[in-house]
Design an enzyme around this catalytic site. Structure first.
Site, short mmCIF file in Angstrom:
data_model
loop_
_atom_site.label_atom_id
_atom_site.label_comp_id
_atom_site.label_asym_id
_atom_site.label_seq_id
_atom_site.Cartn_x
_atom_site.Cartn_y
_atom_site.Cartn_z
N PRO B 188 0.85 -1.19 0.00
CA PRO B 188 0.00 0.00 0.00
C PRO B 188 0.88 1.24 0.00
O PRO B 188 1.79 1.35 0.82
CB PRO B 188 -0.77 -0.11 1.32
CG PRO B 188 -0.52 -1.50 1.83
CD PRO B 188 0.79 -1.92 1.28
N GLY B 191 1.50 8.51 0.50
CA GLY B 191 2.22 9.69 0.07
C GLY B 191 3.70 9.43 -0.11
O GLY B 191 4.44 10.30 -0.59
N THR B 193 5.97 9.19 2.19
CA THR B 193 6.79 10.03 3.07
C THR B 193 7.35 9.26 4.26
O THR B 193 7.86 9.87 5.20
CB THR B 193 5.96 11.21 3.60
OG1 THR B 193 4.82 10.68 4.27
CG2 THR B 193 5.53 12.13 2.49
N SER B 258 4.58 16.19 7.33
CA SER B 258 4.49 15.68 5.96
C SER B 258 3.10 15.88 5.37
O SER B 258 2.82 15.35 4.31
CB SER B 258 4.79 14.19 5.98
OG SER B 258 3.80 13.53 6.75
N GLY B 323 1.32 -1.28 7.01
CA GLY B 323 1.06 -1.88 5.70
C GLY B 323 1.23 -3.38 5.64
O GLY B 323 1.13 -3.96 4.57
N GLY B 326 -2.88 -5.25 5.81
CA GLY B 326 -3.95 -4.99 4.85
C GLY B 326 -3.96 -3.52 4.44
O GLY B 326 -3.01 -2.78 4.72
N VAL B 327 -5.04 -3.15 3.78
CA VAL B 327 -5.17 -1.78 3.28
C VAL B 327 -6.33 -1.09 3.99
O VAL B 327 -7.45 -1.60 4.00
CB VAL B 327 -5.46 -1.76 1.77
CG1 VAL B 327 -5.40 -0.34 1.24
CG2 VAL B 327 -4.50 -2.65 1.02
N VAL B 328 -6.06 0.06 4.56
CA VAL B 328 -7.13 0.87 5.14
C VAL B 328 -7.87 1.53 3.98
O VAL B 328 -7.24 2.15 3.13
CB VAL B 328 -6.56 1.97 6.06
CG1 VAL B 328 -7.67 2.71 6.76
CG2 VAL B 328 -5.60 1.38 7.06
N TYR B 530 12.85 15.43 19.21
CA TYR B 530 13.11 15.29 17.79
C TYR B 530 14.57 15.73 17.54
O TYR B 530 14.92 16.86 17.83
CB TYR B 530 12.15 16.23 17.06
CG TYR B 530 11.84 15.84 15.65
CD1 TYR B 530 10.65 15.21 15.33
CD2 TYR B 530 12.73 16.13 14.62
CE1 TYR B 530 10.35 14.86 14.03
CE2 TYR B 530 12.43 15.78 13.31
CZ TYR B 530 11.24 15.14 13.03
OH TYR B 530 10.94 14.81 11.73
#
Lengths: 677, 619
Positions: B188, B191, B193, B258, B323, B326-328, B530
């Protein structure tokens, strides 16, 4: 089946000095179907609809789809709501009531209601929405339930009405103010309108404290028989149940039978292809004077209320629950439930049929036409007595107070259709020879029929219209009888052929396919029990050859023979025409069938465009025809093997009677003067 | 102060119904309220986005005649020259900016597609299929340094063999069934990112790999203004979702850095966190219901409720599944009315520690505005380097401010730290909150630093990601990594991690580097830290390897200091080393059991979170 019903004339008490005015000005606080914490008025319903999440989302989606601003689309929706929404104005209701009663007295009608059922229903009201689902045979239907509710102090129903009334000056608005709401016939291609209507109806059912009334059949049945129901409106009204907005919905099937349908001659002409005039206020006023006549009685028979929770069971969980309630739709599965329910309700309406002296007299008259034999009054009376027994044993509700006076009354009501001649014999009155103007001919939908054909066709079709509502009691037995009469037949084989005929006549005689086995067994048992068929082991045979049969048995043989003659003959003509042209469009098939029917002097009811369409549909249903659309034309194409089989079968069971429907039939009496249509 | 008075015009446009492709698939959609969104990102991503790096093609840092500029008009600093930037780069990284940059050439050869013809035909019955080389290459990776290095050298061992663009849940179901039948791998792709290697093509996969690009699943299925909920297809891109919601007077408020490119489904799959989580919540707080297609069927809960006590919440199996399960396809999300006022602010503190205590106190009192961030001194100076050329008035004002802070307040310019604030609400709420925050700041020696500094701080968030592309062109490798940590361990974690990075650099003779951190999220029980790390790799034989070794050492240190494997980037392939110790061996087995239950044939063979280990042991 209950055969004795208590009916009460609700107009009778108004027939006193100042009766009308007193009744229509009394203080009136009706019982509501719903007792919610907040009482929603018609305006509140409109507001709820307009600010619903559903319409908001639809508008959002529509703006994106066709690039029109939401503001503009919202205006459109506001207009739709204004067009659709019902209203309630007490003063209009009272004035309309006065008018209604005045006209009723002018028409000399009685409105007979099975009062105990109404009172019982009223008692249980208040818990959940109620739907009135009456049969639709006449425009008069629109007022009857409303008046009944006024009479019994029940909140006036919100009645779904067609746009024909909306466009009528003044009347449209007045109907709205007595509870009518308007809907367009087709929703295709107008997503915003259909969304608005759907949500309005849903909100109305879920929030408004009055019964919601609509005609399942969608239109007035021109044949006086039940039509296959339309599902859309029922789906809309049941949505609040599936969305659990309401715990239950009560469905009340209602049968309204008329001694004389106002529109009978218009309908007869429509059957033959003369189009109906447009509804206008002017037309209504013009028609008013024709109401100064005897229209006989009207019977409103409320069936037992039905809880859809009990019928369908608790709605199961579906993915629709994940949506906001407002956006919830019916799942495919729920839609099939709704369809089944609609079909079932139509049979409940049929079960509520009230057989009246008019129906009986018309059967006797038709019988004598088939026999080419004029009957005197005594014979008519005894025939009616016999018929009552037959119909009751077939499960019909027969409402008769006194046969003798009944016949007298009906003869007055229908004096233009039938009369007693000097020798007191029952005769059919042919209609006046019409002057078919070019204009009328141009507008005719089917084959251009000869004026001489129309003369007898119109009254015979009218008589048939009063036989039709009773036919569903006898059709199964008649088919079983006719198939078995061809020669000895095994029960299993008989059943197979029977189901094929039921399929072929599905649109002509509405029935539920799911319970056909039971119907068949009942019909077979009836035939055997009444001695028209004999059964030995599994083999069935006609008993007319037996010496044993008495007069009554003979009569029954004859009745079962002719009961389905018009339908079978039409079906046969359709099969023939289609075999001959292999492939043809709907309109041409209609014309051609009418043409050969006229030529062969078949039963005039076979000229009926309605019956022909039904039979063509039946052939499609039995897969003897393929139906498809090319541009705007509906095309039928023969499936040769199946069609041949059907054709053969139909011809094998059509009773071979010598039928005469022209002036040489002694039952027909002539009208001398010419009339114009 | 920005007032959200004028609503943005929506860019959803009439969508011409696609004829031949969808005709056969036209099944009555269960949603008659669906709004197809016209995405800012085209299906041919490479037409708008850089194929070799981050973001839009037209937006990048450029060095010319010793002056840095940022091109394009998409961002606040677009088209402006950045006078302080070059000097900062030179000081920090010692690079020769007179040399021409290393811009990679567009690849001319791509790996052959291994998708069998029959499978392709089967897929074409359902959806659009592409086997174009560039289409496949740009969907072979995320945005890790590793990915970028392979991308620039066109050295991926494996790229997808085809790309498909399903439009609906039903089509995804058909595709997943097809994958089970024909035994190919599905990845899947939202984007692209990811910074954990999670969507990077598994290098040793022998089956055909199909990248399932979710970007055509971007309809808003319904929106309920009353309940403040929206049902959205999971492929919608963050900026599209936010723009459409704003056009209707709402906001989702989920803004990870993102969000211009990442998708709703991607947020769910990585357990994403947004900048404004204090007001709107992290992805797990925003989601009310999800629908996921797995090879063993659809998993979703049957109701749309705020909370439920019904055993373990399987939606949390999906969130963070990276991923692999499955696919949401569809998500019901909370939405909020747009705030009437958005106000930025900044506070200056003499040093990191006082800034930290201020943040702690704000969290203790639960007075966080939509966003509150603390930057260390390195980042403050980096931010300064990105300052635009301003008018002399601006310069004067900046001079005065600097004078006040350094001379009058006596802050050391090499120590001071800045807190940036983003406040939302109505005028009264915002003003009150600002006063409260200023009062707390005063207790820790902080002083207001002006709204403009705050605003620049937040817009830079989106621009920073572009710097790496410039850096790579001059042999500087740079990357960020993050963690979450309890309050009491935060200061030591930051100190020790920086220390460790410096030691590791010295070990490897890396002389010019930058290690910096900021505190980006606060919670009752801790915060998110971060880190930015970059160095001049001119002297390294294998820059990527050096970087990865140092980051691994840093993560070891973080975990030793009580930090987590990741706050919001996810585990992916980069951090699988620490997965089992984080969730316990039993926990890992539980994940494997979930994989077995939902995807026993390993259709979603991304092998994130040590899922490969389980499978290997099985074989």
């Amino acid at each position: 089946m209950e055969n004795k019903i208590e009916f009460k004339d609700i107009l009778l008490p108004r027939d006193t000095h100042f009766g009308i005015v007193k009744f229509m000005t009394r203080s009136w606080s009706p019982k509501k179907t719903l007792n919610l914490d907040k009482e929603y008025l018609p305006q509140d319903i409109k507001d709820l609809v307009l600010k619903s999440t559903y319409l908001d989302s639809i508008l959002d989606a529509e703006c994106v789809r066709n690039g029109v601003s939401k503001h503009q689309l919202r205006k459109e929706v506001v207009n739709y709501v204004e067009e659709i929404a019902m209203d309630k104005r007490m003063h209009v209701i009272r004035w309309m009531g006065v008018f209604f009663l005045k006209v009723s007295f002018m028409m000399k009608i009685g409105i007979f209601v099975n009062e105990p059922a109404v009172l019982k229903l009223k008692e249980t009201m208040g818990e959940n929405p109620v739907l009135f689902l009456p049969t639709h045979r006449s425009y008069a239907d629109f007022c009857l339930m409303t008046y009944l509710c006024y009479h019994y102090d029940i909140e006036l129903p919100a009645v779904a009405a067609g746009m024909d009334f909306y466009t009528m000056a003044v009347v449209g608005q007045m109907m709205r103010e007595t509870g009518a709401f308007y809907m367009r016939r087709t929703l295709a291609g107008a997503p915003l309108y259909s969304a608005t209507l759907r949500h309005y109806v849903r909100t109305l059912v879920g929030h408004y404290g009055a019964p919601v009334e609509f005609f399942l059949e969608g239109t007035r049945s021109r044949s006086n028989k039940s039509l296959s129901p339309k599902y859309g409106m029922l789906a809309m009204t049941l949505l609040p149940y599936f969305a659990r907005e309401v715990d239950d919905i009560t469905i009340v099937p209602v049968n309204i039978s008329y001694d004389r349908v106002m529109e009978q001659s218009l309908f007869a002409y429509e059957h033959l292809g003369v189009p109906k005039p447009k509804e206008t206020t002017g037309g209504l006023i013009k028609a008013l004077h024709t109401l100064n006549d005897n229209f006989g009685d009207i019977y409103i028979n409320l069936g037992s209320p039905m809880s859809i929770k009990e019928y369908l069971g608790h709605p199961e969980l579906s993915a629709e629950t994940l949506k906001p309630r407002d956006l919830q739709k019916l799942t495919d599965e729920q839609m099939t439930h709704v369809q089944k329910l609609a079909d079932h309700v139509v049979t409940l309406q049929q079960d509520c049929t009230v057989v009246t002296i008019t129906n009986l007299l018309c059967i006797v008259l038709m019988d004598s036409l088939y026999r080419n034999k004029v009957l005197c009054l005594q014979e008519v009376e005894s025939q009616i007595g016999w018929l009552i027994k037959v119909l009751r044993s077939l499960g019909a509700n027969v409402f008769e107070r006194d046969v003798k006076s009944g016949i007298e009354r009906v003869l007055t009501v229908h004096r233009s259709m039938m009369r007693l001649d000097k020798e007191k014999r029952l005769r059919l009155v042919s209609s006046a020879l019409m002057n078919m103007t070019n204009d009328v001919q141009r507008k005719m939908k089917g084959h251009i029929l000869k004026a001489e054909t129309m003369v007898n066709a119109v009254p015979i079709i009218q008589v048939q219209l009063y036989i039709n509502p009773v036919l569903h009691y006898c059709v199964p037995s008649a088919l079983v009888y006719l198939i078995a009469s061809r020669g000895n037949i095994l029960k299993a084989e008989l059943y197979t052929e029977y189901t094929l005929f039921r399929k072929l006549l599905k649109h002509e005689f509405f029935h539920l396919e799911g319970i056909e086995e039971a119907n068949f067994n009942k019909a077979l048992e009836y035939c055997v029990h009444n001695g028209v068929l004999s059964s030995s082991g599994d083999v069935l045979a006609n008993r007319s050859g037996d010496k044993l049969h008495n007069r009554s048995g003979d009569e029954l043989h004859f009745l079962l023979q002719w009961a389905v003659i018009p339908a079978l003959t039409t079906l046969f003509a359709c099969a023939e025409v289609m075999r001959e042209c292999k492939k043809c469009e709907h309109k041409r098939a209609l014309k051609r069938v009418q043409e050969i029917t006229e030529l062969r002097k078949c039963h005039p009811y076979c000229l009926s465009l309605d019956a022909i369409s039904n039979c063509l549909q039946g052939l499609v249903h039995a897969e003897a025809l393929l139906k498809y659309k090319v541009k705007n034309d509906m095309i039928y194409e023969v499936v040769p093997a199946v069609m041949d089989r059907c054709h053969h079968l139909i011809s094998s069971i059509i009773p071979k009677l010598r039928l005469v429907f022209d002036d040489s039939n002694p039952v027909i009496v002539h009208q001398k003067q010419r009339a114009r249509l | 102060m920005t007032e959200n008075v004028a609503l943005l015009r929506t860019t959803t446009e009439p969508v011409p119904r696609k004829k031949n492709l969808s005709e056969k698939n036209i099944k009555k959609s269960p949603y008659d309220t669906a709004i197809k969104v016209k995405s800012a990102i085209p299906r041919k991503r490479q037409d708008l986005l850089k194929w070799y790096g981050w973001g839009y093609k037209d937006s990048m840092f450029k060095l010319k005649d010793q002056v840095a500029t940022f091109t394009g008009t998409r961002y606040l600093i677009g088209g402006k020259s950045l006078p302080h930037f070059v000097q900062w780069v030179r000081e920090k990284f010692d690079v020769d900016i007179s040399k021409p940059p290393k811009i990679p050439p567009t690849p001319t050869v791509y790996p052959e597609s291994r998708l069998p013809k029959e499978v392709r035909e089967e897929l074409e019955k359902v959806t659009l299929v592409s086997v174009d080389g560039m289409d496949r290459l740009i969907r072979a990776h995320g945005q890790t340094l590793n990915d970028m290095t392979h991308l620039r050298n066109n050295s991926f061992q494996r790229v997808p063999d085809a790309v498909i663009w399903p439009e609906s849940h039903e089509q995804v179901q058909q595709i997943v069934n097809c994958a089970t039948k024909y035994k190919f791998v599905l990845i899947p792709f939202g984007g692209g990112t990811s910074v954990s290697g999670s969507i990077t093509c598994p290098a040793h996969e022998t089956r055909p790999i199909v990248a399932l690009d979710t970007s055509d699943m971007n309809s808003i299925l319904w929106l309920d203004r009353e309940q403040l909920l929206a049902r959205v297809q999971a492929g919608i891109v963050g900026q599209d979702l936010e723009r459409e919601m704003r056009a209707r007077g709402f906001t989702v408020g989920h803004e990870p850095d993102s969000y211009e490119f990442s998708t709703l489904g991607g947020w769910v799959a990585t357990r994403a966190s947004g900048m404004k989580k204090n007001t709107y919540g992290n992805i797990e707080d925003l989601i009310v219901q999800t629908k996921v297609v797995t090879p063993k069927g659809v998993i979703e809960k049957s109701c749309c409720v705020p909370r439920m006590s019904c055993g373990p919440d399987w939606e949390h199996i999906v969130m963070g599944s990276e991923g692999c399960l499955g696919v949401v396809t569809e998500v019901t999300l909370k939405i909020r009315p747009l705030p009437s006022i958005v106000r930025y602010g900044s506070l200056v503190f003499p040093d990191w520690e006082s800034g930290f205590h201020f943040e702690r106190e704000v969290a203790r009192q639960r007075l966080q505005p939509s966003s509150i961030r603390l930057m260390d001194n390195e980042q403050f100076r980096f931010g300064h380097a990105l300052k635009m050329e301003t008018s002399w008035g601006g310069v004067l004002l900046d001079g005065l401010k600097k004078l006040y802070i350094t001379k009058i307040k006596g802050f050391d310019p090499l120590k001071l730290c800045v807190v940036t604030l983003l406040m939302e609400g109505n005028l009264e709420q915002v003003t009150e909150r600002e006063t409260q925050l200023n009062n707390i700041a005063a207790r820790f020696g902080g002083i207001p630093g002006g709204a403009k500094n705050g605003e620049i701080g937040y817009t830079l968030t989106f621009v920073i990601a572009y710097i790496r592309d410039l850096a790579l062109e001059y042999n500087i490798v740079a990357e960020s990594f993050e963690t979450s940590v309890p309050w009491e361990r935060t200061l030591t974690l930051c100190r020790n991690t920086k220390r460790r990075v410096i030691t590791e650099c010295r070990k490897r003779n890396v002389t010019h580097y930058l290690i910096s951190c900021r505190l980006t999220q606060t919670y009752d029980a801790g915060c998110c830290i971060y880190f930015y790390f970059g160095f001049n790799s001119a002297g390294c034989a294998d820059a990527l390897r050096t970087y990865e070794e140092i980051e691994e050492a840093a993560r070891d240190e973080i975990i030793a200091c009580g930090g987590s494997i990741s706050h919001h980037h996810g585990v992916g392939k980069l951090r699988k080393k620490w997965y089992t110790q984080t969730v316990s061996e039993t926990g890992r087995r539980l994940l494997f059991a979930a994989k077995q239950a939902l995807d026993p044939d390993n259709i979603f063979a991304l092998a994130n979170m040590e899922l490969d280990r389980g499978l290997v042991s099985k074989l």
